[in-house]
Design an enzyme around this catalytic site. Structure first.
Site, PDB file in Angstrom:
ATOM      1  CG  HIS A   1      -1.989  -1.037   1.184  1.00  0.00           C
ATOM      2  ND1 HIS A   1      -3.008  -1.037   0.258  1.00  0.00           N
ATOM      3  CD2 HIS A   1      -2.188  -2.131   1.961  1.00  0.00           C
ATOM      4  CE1 HIS A   1      -3.805  -2.080   0.470  1.00  0.00           C
ATOM      5  NE2 HIS A   1      -3.322  -2.755   1.491  1.00  0.00           N
TER       6      HIS A   1
ATOM      7  CD  GLU B   1       0.386  -4.663  10.426  1.00  0.00           C
ATOM      8  OE1 GLU B   1       0.354  -5.905  10.600  1.00  0.00           O
ATOM      9  OE2 GLU B   1       0.261  -4.132   9.327  1.00  0.00           O
TER      10      GLU B   1
ATOM     11  CB  CYS C   1      -0.691  -7.721   6.887  1.00  0.00           C
ATOM     12  SG  CYS C   1      -1.625  -6.232   7.293  1.00  0.00           S
ATOM     13  CB  THR C   2      -5.956  -7.985   6.902  1.00  0.00           C
ATOM     14  OG1 THR C   2      -6.087  -7.004   5.868  1.00  0.00           O
ATOM     15  CG2 THR C   2      -5.407  -7.347   8.171  1.00  0.00           C
TER      16      THR C   2
ATOM     17  NE  ARG D   1      -6.870  -1.470   9.423  1.00  0.00           N
ATOM     18  CZ  ARG D   1      -6.322  -2.094   8.392  1.00  0.00           C
ATOM     19  NH1 ARG D   1      -6.837  -3.238   7.965  1.00  0.00           N
ATOM     20  NH2 ARG D   1      -5.268  -1.602   7.773  1.00  0.00           N
TER      21      ARG D   1
END
Length: 487
Positions: free
Chosen positions: A165, A260, A294-295, A449
């Site tokens: 990103h 993260e 990552c998600t 989210r």
């Protein structure tokens, strides 16, 4: 001259040869690093290769600057940044697509997300988050009140961001930094550095004092250690892979760290689930951003009673995904970051098949272009699912019951996020209690989210510190306590 005015050159096929932004100054380096389009191989642009002395200078300048910005000033700067991003969304999306290979649908969405980050951070800059405590709470208390306030760090923030990103990961570092009146030096990955330089120009145009945000570029072998150990740095914030995260944790001794890291996020589909909905979520969660999140859904743990129907729908919906030229606005998926990554996915899928998995669709590679891929009956121990596979692969693992699903989900070193598809409250409460992750999303993809809300993982997915605008702002502050007589 702002890089915004140069973006039209991209459509003409002209490379963007850029310099670093160090406290607003354009700075060259010891040679350059080329940035190439993952789909075409064409030269997108180049950035300087910084040396250690330039990194030291950037941090020294950042630490010495004391921001005069009021809360309202910070709010206005970030509101204006959001407006500039939105007004130039198409051109910015083109740049992200050119250097990252992500399709236009994904990069336009990313620009929108970054707008949200600056809007939320601007609004939070207006909020005084101090606390007040009365001291007459015990028999030996006093007539006093204790107050807290949050102050910017004494030193600078060192930020390091990944390729997946190129805009939004940077926004999630710099917006909370501005909101808390901090100073940041950012090193974007050398694979996608141009978007970060563009964001710096937009922030300067929006009124940010240049000393509050610098972007340095270069080879990590030359400058990474200085980004971690420089004496003017108080905090290191990093988003990226686990090996580098653990290197940072060991190297940046006695500096605050917000790491993260990766994820191996499951979607868990129980026997009572709406299978049509679950398959739609699985496809969206697996292939958006070319699976490079990552998600992203990286494991599909499906109850054996509904697995056949789920897999049938998963293959059907996967075949409907259009992939190819990322600049083609009709495509749902572009390339992965480079040919090496695509080769790695191909090898992992072949290894899973060798261990008994059934390839149902995909595993087709051409350069950095890798097809959406579905496998069934995947052994839970094979590399494809035991490790993080950072690409558009949908591996289905069949489970017997909820206990088996939880065991499989918790069996990897990661603990970032998860998706559970069920309508049973007893299942939902058990998943929330027992899944070893930072987030449990019911009937939604793991990555859902708001840019405002807490986000982060446990185990090898990070140190437990949360990101999202609110949590990052907390991490980027010193809390000062003072008390006054109150009688």
């Amino acid at each position: 001259m702002s890089m915004l005015t140069e973006l039209s050159a991209l459509r003409r096929g002209e490379p963007l040869h850029q310099k670093m932004r160090i406290a607003g100054k354009l700075v060259g380096g010891d040679g350059v690093i080329e940035v190439r389009n993952p789909y075409t191989g064409a030269l997108v642009g180049s950035v300087p290769r910084a040396n250690v002395e330039q990194i030291k200078s950037a941090f020294r300048t950042a630490r010495e600057f004391k921001s005069p910005l009021t809360r309202y000033d910070r709010y206005k700067i970030m509101l204006r940044t959001s407006e500039l991003l939105r007004a130039n969304a198409e051109a910015i999306s083109d740049l992200i697509t050119a250097e990252a290979g992500l399709c236009k649908k994904d990069t336009l969405y990313e620009v929108g997300r970054a707008c949200d980050v600056f809007l939320f951070a601007g609004n939070q800059a207006l909020v005084d988050d101090g606390q007040v405590f009365s001291c007459d709470l015990t028999p030996h208390g006093k007539q006093r009140k204790v107050y807290t306030l949050r102050e910017p760090l004494l030193g600078a923030i060192s930020a390091i961001t990944p390729f997946n990103h190129p805009l939004n990961q940077v926004a999630h570092k710099v917006a909370p930094s501005i909101a808390t009146n901090n100073r940041m030096v950012l090193k974007p990955t050398e694979k996608t550095p141009l978007t970060a330089l563009l964001l710096a120009d937009i922030l300067y145009e929006a009124g940010l004092p240049p000393e509050m945000f610098s972007v340095v570029t270069g080879d990590p072998r030359d400058i990474a250690d200085e980004m971690l150990t420089n004496a003017d740095v108080d905090l290191v914030t990093f988003t990226g892979g686990v090996p580098i995260g653990k290197y940072i944790a060991a190297k940046a001794v006695y500096k605050r760290q917000v790491l993260e890291l990766g994820g191996n996020d499951p979607i868990i589909v129980m026997e009572d689930a709406d299978i049509e909905e679950a398959a739609a979520l699985a496809v969206s969660g697996s292939y958006k951003n070319s699976g490079q999140r990552c998600t992203a859904i990286k494991r599909m743990i499906v109850h054996q009673a509904v697995a056949d129907r789920f897999v049938e729908l998963l293959v059907e919906k996967t075949k409907a995904i259009k992939y190819g030229d990322p600049m083609d606005a009709s495509n749902d998926m572009g390339t992965v970051i480079d040919e090496g990554a695509a080769r790695a996915f191909e090898a992992k899928v072949n290894d899973a098949v060798a261990h008994g998995a059934k390839l149902l669709h995909g595993n087709v590679r051409r350069g950095a272009l890798y097809s959406p891929t579905v496998l069934d009956h995947v052994p839970e121990t094979c590399t494809l699912v035991a490790e993080e596979t950072f690409g558009p692969v949908s591996p289905v693992i069949r489970c017997k019951d909820i206990a088996d699903a939880i065991r499989i989900s918790n069996s990897t070193p990661y603990g970032l996020s998860s998706s559970v598809c069920t309508n049973r409250l007893d299942y939902i409460t058990r998943f929330v209690r027992e899944l070893q992750v930072g987030t449990v999303n019911v009937r939604e993809v793991p990555g859902y989210r708001l840019e405002l809300t807490p986000f982060g993982g446990i185990k090898d997915s990070g140190l437990g510190y949360k990101e999202g605008v609110l949590e990052a702002m907390k991490s980027f502050c010193n809390t000062k306590t003072y008390s006054l007589p109150w009688g």
